[in-house]
Design an enzyme around this catalytic site. Structure first.
Site, PDB file in Angstrom:
ATOM      1  N   SER A   1     -45.204  -0.820 -47.766  1.00 29.68           N
ATOM      2  CA  SER A   1     -46.410  -0.930 -47.829  1.00 29.68           C
ATOM      3  C   SER A   1     -46.788  -1.858 -46.540  1.00 29.68           C
ATOM      4  CB  SER A   1     -46.791  -1.976 -48.933  1.00 29.68           C
ATOM      5  OG  SER A   1     -46.144  -3.130 -48.667  1.00 29.68           O
ATOM      6  N   ASP A   2     -47.981  -1.954 -46.095  1.00 28.24           N
ATOM      7  CA  ASP A   2     -48.179  -2.985 -45.100  1.00 28.24           C
ATOM      8  C   ASP A   2     -48.327  -4.411 -45.594  1.00 28.24           C
ATOM      9  OD1 ASP A   2     -50.190  -2.284 -41.985  1.00 28.24           O
ATOM     10  OD2 ASP A   2     -48.682  -4.008 -42.552  1.00 28.24           O
ATOM     11  N   TRP A   3     -48.497  -5.290 -44.776  1.00 28.67           N
ATOM     12  CA  TRP A   3     -48.556  -6.721 -45.013  1.00 28.67           C
ATOM     13  C   TRP A   3     -49.399  -7.056 -46.348  1.00 28.67           C
ATOM     14  CZ3 TRP A   3     -45.615 -10.248 -42.493  1.00 28.67           C
ATOM     15  CH2 TRP A   3     -45.793 -11.648 -42.661  1.00 28.67           C
TER      16      TRP A   3
ATOM     17  N   ASP B   1     -50.415  -5.524 -48.817  1.00 27.99           N
ATOM     18  CA  ASP B   1     -51.293  -4.725 -49.364  1.00 27.99           C
ATOM     19  C   ASP B   1     -51.173  -4.360 -50.771  1.00 27.99           C
ATOM     20  OD1 ASP B   1     -51.577  -3.289 -45.930  1.00 27.99           O
ATOM     21  OD2 ASP B   1     -52.933  -4.845 -47.275  1.00 27.99           O
TER      22      ASP B   1
END
Ligand code: GLC
Length: 744
Positions: free
Chosen positions: A286-288, A290
């Site tokens: 995932s991104d930060w 998210d």
């Protein structure tokens, strides 16, 4: 060891490990935490042994990311990083299964967070080089310096295609063309990973941000993109297909949403397309924060628990949590309650462990020797060459440039004396704006000009963006000089902090430009920044314009080399430079965008770039008038140097499918080569257009090739051919970047 045997061996090791792992150990592997979770406190680079023990031994985290210092994350000395790595490895060694932590870092233009690393031109500039060899070398050097720092995994390349110049991450892309982005991304990955990214001087990469992140309708970061599936497959997927083909083992998910579905909840994109069609077998991250944001921001999930379930079941294998252990705790509970099957956990953990084995983490390589591999003079030389080739000479009236050494030059402007203006975000700090932390031995534009010609160059201005240059001082100073180098542009930024409402330049910069132009002295406008702010009014009156964007830590000397003719500029714009803030039509416009009053009228078009030599392009030739569908098309063109200087010339080949079952762009870049030409030398450049160069996404949303007329263009030349109607099977979804590129 043969690749097949190696794969089988790893599969066995992963399977054996999985059998021994508890549920807690498994969900821990799916968790990535920020350095601060193991750090001794805010702004500290020290590890707190107790917190390290909790993270690694109790919560079994699979990965740690980012530099120390949260919330003021900043670059650390090489030795500090190596110490951190040794401590984390030791902590893993003390656990029962000894599964190594994989440390991820954003090394997007070099090892961002290691002091004195070789920091290259940003992606938008690397694209302007049209030089896949330089992209390859950047990958090689970055991998070496990441590994010399004791780090394991680079969250790069960005393969998003930059078609919305307002977007604050525009400069992190390889520009507006999918073929160019594919070619450079693929070369970068091959340099960074080599044939085996377990090698001590190689490292795994990460394709980001999958997919459709770079085209927010309103230009603001992390806001909705409305991309139909045909556009997605035509413009935004192929670069990721190339990255998968190039062997990148990880994919970071798009923080935003496409067509109403957040990336982290998009099962169709993350499974049917990424794995089913592109054949990706690595793991997704995932991104930060998210996963949680499916609940806290997107209101897709009614709770964090539901968000965790949604993301994991959609295909997110690892969560960049990043500040606590709620993700693994919730996930373990979901498994215990039968809401997430253990098979899904084993699938994700199997992928993660496979990448760790393939990265050599279990081999416990000694740390790469720093002296031989970090910030070497050879790396600096390649970086200087990349900076030079990344700078675009957009205008040069009456051949004002190169400047004579005897000419008295005033250099001024808000970006003239700042290293941060040359580098942009993700440089030493996240926002790249801490000028005080930049290396003292690197030269700004002004410093480089003064070093090269101290008796004839005067600098007027300050060392900060807030230092507004007084117009009367500038005008009086200009009167004492023969020419003015005026450096304008943007201060650095990253992500949402770089959101703007207009591409217009700040008024004080326009006022300074107007005042200097009014003196009648020739003005050389140098633009530095991450996206193309509107410079039209000034550029039309300036004698010369250099679009330098973010040329990196060697950008100052590179600009001085070009301004004084010690280098012959060869950069070409990888994007259409807008004439006005709404002038965001891309070069591959459709016929209806050039009709009934609408037209493609950028200030400078995609592919534009001047040099100091006169280059002659002639004899564009297609080997025969008719081809069968699926048959490679041979194209050749002659390129000659009619000037007195050696030159590098990027030869860009565009293709137009004259008429098809869906509307086709007026032209699309389908091949390019960069050739070196001595004065008087002429070369014949050969291109082979493979089937995927002539295909497109048809009415059935699949790649098709249709019979009919085609045109090819190089510069002002065009030639035609036809595809006969002996249809073959649709061209397989291959890397658009494969055709016609020199590779190592
Ligand atoms: C950021 C960025 C991503 C980066 C990640 C880790 O929010 O979107 O590009 O790799 O977080 O720093």
């Amino acid at each position: 060891m043969a690749a097949k045997t190696q794969t089988t061996l790893i599969e066995q090791k992963v399977s054996n490990l999985l059998k021994q792992m508890s549920l807690e150990e498994k969900v821990g592997q799916m968790t990535q935490v920020d350095f601060s979770v193991i750090g001794a406190g805010p702004n500290s680079e020290e590890i707190d042994p107790a917190k390290l023990e909790i993270a690694v031994a109790q919560h079994h985290v699979g990965s740690i990311l980012n530099a120390p210092g949260m919330p003021d994350v900043k670059a650390r000395p090489l030795e500090t990083w190596r110490k951190i790595t040794v401590a984390i490895r030791a902590a893993s060694e003390k656990t029962q299964l000894k599964i190594p932590v994989i440390y991820g870092i954003d090394a997007i233009h070099g090892a961002t967070y290691t002091e004195n690393a070789t920091l290259f031109p940003q992606a938008i500039n690397m694209a302007a080089t049209f030089n896949t060899e330089l992209a390859y070398q950047e990958g090689e050097i970055t991998a070496r310096e990441v590994k010399a720092s004791g780090l394991d995994w680079n969250f790069y390349p960005v393969l998003d295609v930059g078609r919305q110049p307002l977007w604050p991450r525009f400069w992190e892309t390889f520009g507006e063309d999918v073929y160019l982005a594919s070619a450079l991304g693929e070369s970068y990955i091959r340099g960074h990973q080599g044939d085996n990214f377990a090698a001590p001087d190689k490292a795994p990469t990460c394709l980001k941000h999958y997919v459709g992140y770079s085209y927010p309708l309103n230009g603001k970061d992390r806001t909705p993109a409305w991309i139909g599936e045909r556009a997605l497959r035509e413009l935004f997927l192929p670069s990721f297909a190339s990255g998968v083909l190039a062997g990148s083992p990880t994919v970071m998910v798009n923080s935003s949403e496409v067509d109403g579905v957040p990336g982290h909840a998009n099962h169709y994109y993350l499974n049917d397309i990424l794995r089913g069609e592109l054949g990706f077998t690595g793991f997704t991250i995932s991104d930060w924060e998210d996963v949680n944001r499916l609940y806290t921001r997107d209101k897709l999930a009614a709770s964090q628990r539901e968000a965790v379930k949604m993301a994991v079941m959609a295909g997110v294998d690892m969560s960049m949590a990043p500040f606590d252990f709620s993700f693994p705790e919730i996930l373990a509970d979901l498994v215990k309650k039968g809401e997430v099957p253990m098979s899904r956990i084993d699938e994700a953990v199997g992928r993660i462990l496979t990448v760790k084995f393939r990265s050599g983490l279990f081999d416990k390589h000694p740390l790469l020797d720093a002296k031989q591999n970090f910030a070497t003079p050879e790396a600096a030389k390649i970086n200087r060459q990349a900076a030079i080739e990344s700078i675009v000479l957009a205008k040069n009236e009456n051949k004002l440039l190169p400047l004579a050494k005897s000419s008295r030059v005033l250099v001024t402007g808000p970006t003239a004396n700042l290293l941060s203006a040359l580098n942009g975000g993700w440089t030493i700090t996240w926002q790249g704006d801490r000028e005080d932390l930049y290396p003292a031995d690197k030269l700004t534009l002004a410093a480089a000009l003064r070093q090269k010609n101290p008796d004839h160059v005067t600098f007027l201005g300050g060392g900060s963006y807030e230092h507004l240059i007084k117009l009367d001082e500038a005008v009086n100073a200009a009167a004492q000089h023969d020419a003015v180098v005026l450096a304008l542009g943007e201060k650095p930024y990253a992500e949402t902090l770089g959101n703007i409402d207009s591409l217009q330049l700040p008024e004080h910069q326009l006022a300074l430009g107007r005042a200097l132009l009014a003196t009648g002295k020739p003005v050389i406008l140098v633009y530095l920044g991450g996206r193309p702010r509107i410079i039209t009014e000034l550029a039309e009156k300036a004698a010369a314009v250099i679009v330098a964007m973010l040329p990196g830590m060697e950008g100052g000397p590179a600009l001085a080399d070009i301004l004084y003719g010690d280098a012959n500029p060869s950069g070409r714009l990888p994007f259409s430079y807008p004439r006005a803030t709404n002038g965001i039509t891309a070069y591959d416009y459709k016929a209806m965008e050039n009709f009934d009053g609408a037209s493609y009228q950028p200030l400078y078009p995609f592919g534009h770039g001047l040099g100091y030599s006169r280059i002659v392009v002639s004899d564009l030739h297609v080997s025969k008038p008719v081809y069968a569908i699926g048959e490679p098309v041979q194209v050749s063109v002659k390129v000659g140097n009619a000037g007195e200087r050696a030159a590098k010339e990027s030869v860009l080949l565009y293709v137009n499918d004259v008429a098809a079952s869906v509307s086709r762009p007026n032209k699309q870049l389908k091949a390019f080569q960069k050739v070196e030409l001595n004065p008087g030398q002429e070369k014949t450049v050969q291109f082979t257009l493979g089937p995927d160069a002539l295909s497109f996404i048809g009415l059935n949303l699949r790649r098709v090739t249709e019979p009919g007329d085609f045109k090819v263009y190089v510069g002002d030349l065009s030639a035609g051919f036809a595809l006969a109607d002996k249809p073959k099977s649709p061209a397989p979804e291959k890397s658009a970047a494969k055709a016609n590129r020199t590779k190592k």
